[in-house]
Scaffold this motif. Structure first.
Motif, PDB file in Angstrom:
ATOM      1  N   ARG A 193      -4.036  19.368   6.096  1.00 16.38           N
ATOM      2  CA  ARG A 193      -4.620  18.127   6.601  1.00 16.38           C
ATOM      3  C   ARG A 193      -3.966  16.925   5.919  1.00 16.38           C
ATOM      4  NH1 ARG A 193     -11.032  18.344   7.034  1.00 16.38           N
ATOM      5  NH2 ARG A 193     -10.525  16.678   8.485  1.00 16.38           N
ATOM      6  N   ASN A 194      -4.246  15.753   6.447  1.00 10.78           N
ATOM      7  CA  ASN A 194      -3.701  14.523   5.876  1.00 10.78           C
ATOM      8  C   ASN A 194      -4.453  14.215   4.580  1.00 10.78           C
ATOM      9  OD1 ASN A 194      -2.300  12.184   5.493  1.00 10.78           O
ATOM     10  ND2 ASN A 194      -3.492  10.990   6.955  1.00 10.78           N
ATOM     11  N   PHE A 195      -4.042  14.863   3.510  1.00  8.73           N
ATOM     12  CA  PHE A 195      -4.743  14.803   2.230  1.00  8.73           C
ATOM     13  C   PHE A 195      -4.034  13.792   1.335  1.00  8.73           C
ATOM     14  CE2 PHE A 195      -6.193  17.330  -1.722  1.00  8.73           C
ATOM     15  CZ  PHE A 195      -7.415  16.675  -1.736  1.00  8.73           C
ATOM     16  N   ALA A 196      -4.455  12.531   1.416  1.00  9.70           N
ATOM     17  CA  ALA A 196      -3.766  11.473   0.675  1.00  9.70           C
ATOM     18  C   ALA A 196      -4.739  10.368   0.278  1.00  9.70           C
ATOM     19  CB  ALA A 196      -2.641  10.883   1.522  1.00  9.70           C
ATOM     20  N   LEU A 197      -4.378   9.675  -0.788  1.00  9.93           N
ATOM     21  CA  LEU A 197      -5.059   8.455  -1.196  1.00  9.93           C
ATOM     22  C   LEU A 197      -3.988   7.392  -1.425  1.00  9.93           C
ATOM     23  CD1 LEU A 197      -7.871   9.675  -3.632  1.00  9.93           C
ATOM     24  CD2 LEU A 197      -8.168   8.624  -1.390  1.00  9.93           C
ATOM     25  N   PHE A 198      -4.422   6.160  -1.628  1.00  8.15           N
ATOM     26  CA  PHE A 198      -3.463   5.061  -1.648  1.00  8.15           C
ATOM     27  C   PHE A 198      -3.641   4.164  -2.868  1.00  8.15           C
ATOM     28  CE2 PHE A 198      -4.196   6.512   2.592  1.00  8.15           C
ATOM     29  CZ  PHE A 198      -2.959   6.467   3.215  1.00  8.15           C
ATOM     30  N   ALA A 199      -2.509   3.629  -3.334  1.00 10.09           N
ATOM     31  CA  ALA A 199      -2.517   2.661  -4.431  1.00 10.09           C
ATOM     32  C   ALA A 199      -1.905   1.360  -3.926  1.00 10.09           C
ATOM     33  CB  ALA A 199      -1.714   3.194  -5.614  1.00 10.09           C
ATOM     34  N   ASN A 238       0.845  -1.184   0.000  1.00  9.64           N
ATOM     35  CA  ASN A 238       0.000   0.000   0.000  1.00  9.64           C
ATOM     36  C   ASN A 238       0.889   1.246   0.000  1.00  9.64           C
ATOM     37  OD1 ASN A 238      -1.779   1.993   2.076  1.00  9.64           O
ATOM     38  ND2 ASN A 238      -2.934   0.977   0.482  1.00  9.64           N
ATOM     39  N   VAL A 239       0.786   2.058  -1.057  1.00  6.92           N
ATOM     40  CA  VAL A 239       1.648   3.234  -1.213  1.00  6.92           C
ATOM     41  C   VAL A 239       0.790   4.501  -1.253  1.00  6.92           C
ATOM     42  CG1 VAL A 239       3.450   4.321  -2.602  1.00  6.92           C
ATOM     43  CG2 VAL A 239       3.238   1.823  -2.572  1.00  6.92           C
ATOM     44  N   PRO A 240       1.034   5.453  -0.351  1.00  9.25           N
ATOM     45  CA  PRO A 240       0.232   6.685  -0.344  1.00  9.25           C
ATOM     46  C   PRO A 240       0.678   7.675  -1.410  1.00  9.25           C
ATOM     47  CG  PRO A 240       1.830   6.749   1.433  1.00  9.25           C
ATOM     48  CD  PRO A 240       1.969   5.400   0.787  1.00  9.25           C
ATOM     49  N   ALA A 241      -0.273   8.468  -1.878  1.00  6.00           N
ATOM     50  CA  ALA A 241       0.012   9.554  -2.823  1.00  6.00           C
ATOM     51  C   ALA A 241      -0.395  10.869  -2.170  1.00  6.00           C
ATOM     52  CB  ALA A 241      -0.771   9.355  -4.118  1.00  6.00           C
ATOM     53  N   ASN A 242       0.508  11.832  -2.177  1.00  2.02           N
ATOM     54  CA  ASN A 242       0.246  13.149  -1.593  1.00  2.02           C
ATOM     55  C   ASN A 242      -0.626  13.953  -2.557  1.00  2.02           C
ATOM     56  OD1 ASN A 242       0.236  15.626  -0.351  1.00  2.02           O
ATOM     57  ND2 ASN A 242       2.447  15.925  -0.424  1.00  2.02           N
ATOM     58  N   LEU A 243      -1.882  14.150  -2.198  1.00  4.64           N
ATOM     59  CA  LEU A 243      -2.809  14.844  -3.091  1.00  4.64           C
ATOM     60  C   LEU A 243      -2.569  16.351  -3.143  1.00  4.64           C
ATOM     61  CD1 LEU A 243      -6.189  12.999  -2.421  1.00  4.64           C
ATOM     62  CD2 LEU A 243      -4.368  12.456  -4.028  1.00  4.64           C
ATOM     63  N   ARG A 244      -1.805  16.877  -2.202  1.00  2.00           N
ATOM     64  CA  ARG A 244      -1.512  18.320  -2.239  1.00  2.00           C
ATOM     65  C   ARG A 244      -0.756  18.682  -3.510  1.00  2.00           C
ATOM     66  NH1 ARG A 244       0.182  16.566   2.658  1.00  2.00           N
ATOM     67  NH2 ARG A 244      -1.074  17.058   4.490  1.00  2.00           N
ATOM     68  N   THR A 245       0.235  17.845  -3.850  1.00  2.64           N
ATOM     69  CA  THR A 245       1.033  18.131  -5.045  1.00  2.64           C
ATOM     70  C   THR A 245       0.253  17.840  -6.322  1.00  2.64           C
ATOM     71  OG1 THR A 245       1.987  15.900  -4.947  1.00  2.64           O
ATOM     72  CG2 THR A 245       3.201  17.655  -3.852  1.00  2.64           C
TER      73      THR A 245
END
Length: 249
Positions: free
Chosen positions: A81-87, A66-73
């Motif tokens: 905030r903890n703005f992330a989704l995962f692949a 499970n690898v998170p992606a930083n949605l801010r960028t």
């Protein structure tokens, strides 16, 4: 839902183990370049290989990280905030009798970039918004929502991957501060249902790869660092439970 393979490991009650692997960034960069991969992709493949070597046999479940992606960028938001989704990136070991590291590297090549692309992330965001906007969900009592989310997290969300790995990247700091910093560390917190997590952080010169968790076995960590060392990376291992590690670098 397809569950992922998880190496069998007993839990250490009331204990949090940290295993650090310190290595020059240049060493990992060179290894990744040899396979025309990014550093994150290369380390992802190495972790999948270590998990695969320790997964229950016969292989019946996929091995995924499970690898998170930083949605801010991705979306250009200043949110703190903890703005992330995962692949979930991995492979199915039941496809053939044996997988080498090179096989796994080829299997996942490009999957991470595709999985955290803006298009794929927008699909996930859209699905989340659609679910939250449902009249059934909106008018459901909060107590019921919390119970459903907890059950979903326990019996669905956590079952889809074998391990969580995040690459924080290079930590930048003012020169005045950097002069007083020996190294940077990051310890990824675990969950009640996953025995092992991993994170990667760097100051630009040295990279710190840290495994955290409460599992009794350290076979995955040992295989991972031995693999990198075997490929030529200079690795120094530190552990807050050196006796269990066996004193081996």
């Amino acid at each position: 839902m397809i569950k992922s393979a998880v190496p069998k490991a007993k839990k250490i009650p009331n204990y949090f183990r940290a295993v650090h692997g310190i290595t020059p960034v240049a060493d990992i960069k060179n290894l990744a370049a040899q396979r025309e991969m990014t550093i994150t992709d290369y380390l992802l493949a190495a972790m999948l290989y270590a998990l695969y070597r320790n997964a229950p046999r016969p292989y019946k479940k996929p091995v995924k990280i499970n690898v998170p992606a930083n949605l801010r960028t991705v979306f250009g938001t200043p949110s703190r905030r903890n703005f992330a989704l995962f692949a979930n990136i991995g492979f199915d070991p039941s496809k053939k009798a044996d997988f080498s590291f090179d096989d796994i590297a080829e299997e996942i090549k490009g999957k991470l970039k595709q999985g955290v692309s803006r298009e794929e992330l927008e699909k996930m965001v859209s699905l989340n918004v659609k679910t939250a906007s449902s009249p059934l969900v909106r008018f459901m009592p909060n107590a019921v929502k919390h119970m459903i989310v907890k059950l979903g997290f326990r019996y669905s969300g956590q079952k889809k991957f074998s391990l969580c790995m995040t690459n924080i990247g290079i930590v930048k700091m003012p020169p005045e501060m950097a002069a007083h910093v020996d190294r940077v560390e990051s310890l990824l917190g675990g969950t009640p249902f996953k025995r092992l997590s991993a994170d990667i952080i760097s100051d630009g010169k040295m990279m710190l790869i840290t495994f955290t968790g409460d599992n009794k076995s350290m076979a995955v960590q040992r295989d991972f660092f031995r693999f990198l060392a075997g490929r030529g990376a200079r690795i120094r291992v530190e552990c807050n439970d050196w006796e269990s590690w066996g004193g081996e670098a």
